[in-house]
Motif scaffolding. Structure first.
Motif, short mmCIF file in Angstrom:
data_model
loop_
_atom_site.label_atom_id
_atom_site.label_comp_id
_atom_site.label_asym_id
_atom_site.label_seq_id
_atom_site.Cartn_x
_atom_site.Cartn_y
_atom_site.Cartn_z
N ASP A 1 1.14 -1.27 -0.21
CA ASP A 1 0.12 0.18 -0.10
C ASP A 1 1.25 1.47 0.28
O ASP A 1 0.21 2.36 -0.44
CB ASP A 1 -0.90 0.21 0.78
CG ASP A 1 -0.13 0.02 2.53
OD1 ASP A 1 1.06 -0.16 2.38
OD2 ASP A 1 -1.19 0.08 3.14
N CYS B 1 3.59 -9.19 0.88
CA CYS B 1 1.91 -8.56 0.76
C CYS B 1 0.98 -10.02 0.09
O CYS B 1 0.94 -9.40 -1.01
CB CYS B 1 1.91 -7.54 0.32
SG CYS B 1 2.59 -6.13 1.34
N ASP C 1 -2.65 -8.63 -0.92
CA ASP C 1 -3.58 -8.25 -0.61
C ASP C 1 -5.03 -8.20 -0.81
O ASP C 1 -6.27 -8.07 0.08
CB ASP C 1 -4.13 -6.59 -1.65
CG ASP C 1 -2.12 -5.17 -1.70
OD1 ASP C 1 -1.87 -5.47 -0.44
OD2 ASP C 1 -1.49 -5.51 -2.54
N THR D 1 -4.17 -6.52 7.78
CA THR D 1 -3.59 -5.21 7.27
C THR D 1 -4.75 -4.32 6.93
O THR D 1 -4.41 -2.75 7.40
CB THR D 1 -3.04 -5.65 5.48
OG1 THR D 1 -4.58 -5.85 4.33
CG2 THR D 1 -2.14 -6.22 4.98
#
Length: 201
Positions: A78, A116, A118, A136
């Motif tokens: 991000d 990561c 997402d 997250t």
């Protein structure tokens, strides 16, 4: 640290002379650039991580981190959360928007890399022989995989090995998925009030 223009070869010094990297070990991850190229973070020799704006070269954040012997710094996908580790092995996650840590916790070894995910809302912090999973949404730690080596975000799986010869795979499941699975395996079963309190359900 300075900026080199690859087109004309010109060199621009940072506005602050404090952007000097820690010495001692060349295999440390002491610099990171955010995925959108907006920020660059550097572990500096005075016990700080400095984050600079790549357009203005202004310092956006100064974060205390002693990192002479070991350092790890990386941005999450991000671009606003920075994962770091210094000499004390503590894992820290910094929120650029809030200007503060959203998580600090003891690590069991040196951080090797992060992954990561997402789509699943997960961040894996991999140490090579142990793996932490954070959600997250608020960056709380939701799982630890002993002997976890890699996180595969395509199917939320973790590769494990305790001898570096045999590799096994396990899958991350949140508590809702585990409850659904328990109802399928043990139809009609229920927890006593005492056990509900014990397991915080």
């Amino acid at each position: 640290m300075y900026v080199l223009d690859t087109q004309d070869g010109s060199r621009t010094e940072m506005k602050s002379d404090d952007y000097r990297t820690v010495a001692g070990n060349f295999d440390k991850a002491c610099i990171a650039v955010s995925p959108d190229d907006r920020y660059v973070a550097l572990c500096c020799m005075d016990g700080m991580i400095r984050v600079a704006d790549t357009s203005s070269y202004e310092t956006e954040a100064k974060i205390p981190l002693q990192s002479y012997l070991r350092s790890f710094v990386s941005f999450a996908d991000d671009g606003t959360h920075l994962v770091m580790q210094g000499d004390d092995y503590r894992i820290r996650i910094w929120d650029m928007n809030a200007g503060s840590f959203v998580c600090t916790m003891d690590g069991s070894g040196s951080v090797d890399h992060i992954v990561c995910d997402d789509e699943s809302g997960l961040l894996a912090i991999c140490q090579g022989y142990g793996l932490f999973l954070f959600e997250t949404g608020g960056y709380g730690c939701v799982a630890y995989a002993d002997n976890g080596m890699f996180y595969l975000k395509d199917n939320d799986s973790i590769l494990l090995s305790n001898d570096r010869r045999t590799i096994c795979r396990t899958y991350y499941k949140d508590y809702k998925t585990l409850k659904e699975e328990a109802h399928r395996q043990f139809p009609g079963a229920s927890l006593s009030d005492e056990k509900k309190v014990k397991y915080n359900i």
